[in-house]
Design a protein around this motif. Structure first.
Motif, PDB file in Angstrom:
ATOM      1  N   LYS A  36      85.173 -65.240  25.763  1.00 19.62           N
ATOM      2  CA  LYS A  36      83.861 -65.823  26.046  1.00 19.62           C
ATOM      3  C   LYS A  36      83.996 -67.328  26.193  1.00 19.62           C
ATOM      4  N   GLU A  37      84.132 -67.761  27.446  1.00 20.95           N
ATOM      5  CA  GLU A  37      84.284 -69.173  27.764  1.00 20.95           C
ATOM      6  C   GLU A  37      83.023 -69.648  28.480  1.00 20.95           C
ATOM      7  N   GLN A  38      82.412 -70.711  27.960  1.00 20.88           N
ATOM      8  CA  GLN A  38      81.206 -71.250  28.575  1.00 20.88           C
ATOM      9  C   GLN A  38      81.524 -71.763  29.974  1.00 20.88           C
ATOM     10  N   LYS A  39      80.728 -71.337  30.933  1.00 14.56           N
ATOM     11  CA  LYS A  39      80.840 -71.788  32.315  1.00 14.56           C
ATOM     12  C   LYS A  39      79.517 -72.459  32.689  1.00 14.56           C
ATOM     13  N   PRO A  40      79.470 -73.240  33.750  1.00 18.16           N
ATOM     14  CA  PRO A  40      78.200 -73.850  34.163  1.00 18.16           C
ATOM     15  C   PRO A  40      77.109 -72.805  34.408  1.00 18.16           C
ATOM     16  N   TRP A  41      77.486 -71.581  34.768  1.00 19.34           N
ATOM     17  CA  TRP A  41      76.520 -70.523  35.082  1.00 19.34           C
ATOM     18  C   TRP A  41      76.310 -69.551  33.928  1.00 19.34           C
ATOM     19  N   GLY A  42      76.878 -69.804  32.751  1.00 22.07           N
ATOM     20  CA  GLY A  42      76.645 -68.954  31.593  1.00 22.07           C
ATOM     21  C   GLY A  42      77.914 -68.582  30.870  1.00 22.07           C
ATOM     22  N   ILE A  43      77.841 -67.459  30.158  1.00 25.67           N
ATOM     23  CA  ILE A  43      78.952 -67.014  29.326  1.00 25.67           C
ATOM     24  C   ILE A  43      78.972 -65.480  29.301  1.00 25.67           C
ATOM     25  N   TYR A 118      83.443 -62.761  34.690  1.00 26.35           N
ATOM     26  CA  TYR A 118      82.380 -62.928  35.692  1.00 26.35           C
ATOM     27  C   TYR A 118      82.775 -62.357  37.053  1.00 26.35           C
ATOM     28  N   MET A 119      83.816 -61.505  37.070  1.00 23.68           N
ATOM     29  CA  MET A 119      84.308 -60.886  38.301  1.00 23.68           C
ATOM     30  C   MET A 119      84.401 -59.374  38.136  1.00 23.68           C
ATOM     31  N   ALA A 120      84.035 -58.661  39.188  1.00 21.26           N
ATOM     32  CA  ALA A 120      84.245 -57.208  39.215  1.00 21.26           C
ATOM     33  C   ALA A 120      84.855 -56.855  40.562  1.00 21.26           C
ATOM     34  N   HIS A 121      86.021 -56.240  40.540  1.00 21.43           N
ATOM     35  CA  HIS A 121      86.713 -55.785  41.746  1.00 21.43           C
ATOM     36  C   HIS A 121      86.456 -54.287  41.833  1.00 21.43           C
ATOM     37  N   VAL A 122      85.859 -53.850  42.940  1.00 18.30           N
ATOM     38  CA  VAL A 122      85.393 -52.475  43.003  1.00 18.30           C
ATOM     39  C   VAL A 122      85.965 -51.769  44.224  1.00 18.30           C
ATOM     40  N   ALA A 123      86.691 -50.695  43.962  1.00 20.89           N
ATOM     41  CA  ALA A 123      87.292 -49.886  45.018  1.00 20.89           C
ATOM     42  C   ALA A 123      86.203 -49.145  45.798  1.00 20.89           C
TER      43      ALA A 123
END
Length: 170
Positions: A36-43, A118-123
């Motif tokens: 859980k790393e804080q990003k400008p767009w959330g966590i 914050y990423m989802a790779h979807v087949a």
């Protein structure tokens, strides 16, 4: 405009590079706890704490449905991303600037593997999931950063409304 878009789509589908890392091979399942790393767009959020679920479809016409999402600051969203197409797609949350930079890197290094909460790779024909807490207000972006997809317009917007913590009367 449609001619340019259709030409880009045809080139993207024909590009051998687009198929190497992302179109036929999903990333391995995440192992261990999510960092859980804080990003400008959330966590990264906790699935048990999700306030609601938003389904997003990704298609081979290089579009997301919906392509605009509104949330409230502090809200934890469980995104279920469904790939309705025949090629790999991804759903990446960030700022427009971050996504622009990442998309440019993906063109240069299409085999680059990346796996963030914050990423989802979807087949093709599969579903992915992201749980994200939007703890900062503002306008953010989501996109498919696979080489050619972003350039063909596979982007969307997330608007995070600030929570009013009490108004002072004048």
């Amino acid at each position: 405009m449609n001619i340019i878009r259709n030409t880009l789509l045809a080139a993207m589908i024909a590009l051998p590079l687009a198929g190497v890392a992302h179109s036929d091979k999903p990333h391995p399942a995440k192992s261990g706890p999510v960092v859980k790393e804080q990003k400008p767009w959330g966590i990264a959020g906790d699935a048990k704490a999700a306030d609601r679920t938003i389904e997003v479809a990704m298609s081979d016409d290089m579009r997301f449905t919906p392509d605009r999402i509104e949330v409230r600051q502090g809200e934890t969203i469980r995104f279920v991303v469904r790939n309705t197409g025949k090629v790999m797609h991804e759903f990446v949350i960030g700022t427009k600037q971050e996504n622009d930079q990442h998309a440019a890197m993906m063109v240069k290094f299409p085999n680059m593997e990346h796996d963030e909460p914050y990423m989802a790779h979807v087949a093709p024909g599969k579903n992915g999931e992201i749980v994200w807490t939007f703890n900062r207000a503002g306008d953010f972006a989501f996109a498919c950063l696979i080489a050619g997809h972003y350039q063909a317009g596979m982007v969307g917007k997330i608007v995070v409304a600030a929570v009013n913590k009490g108004k002072k009367s004048s």
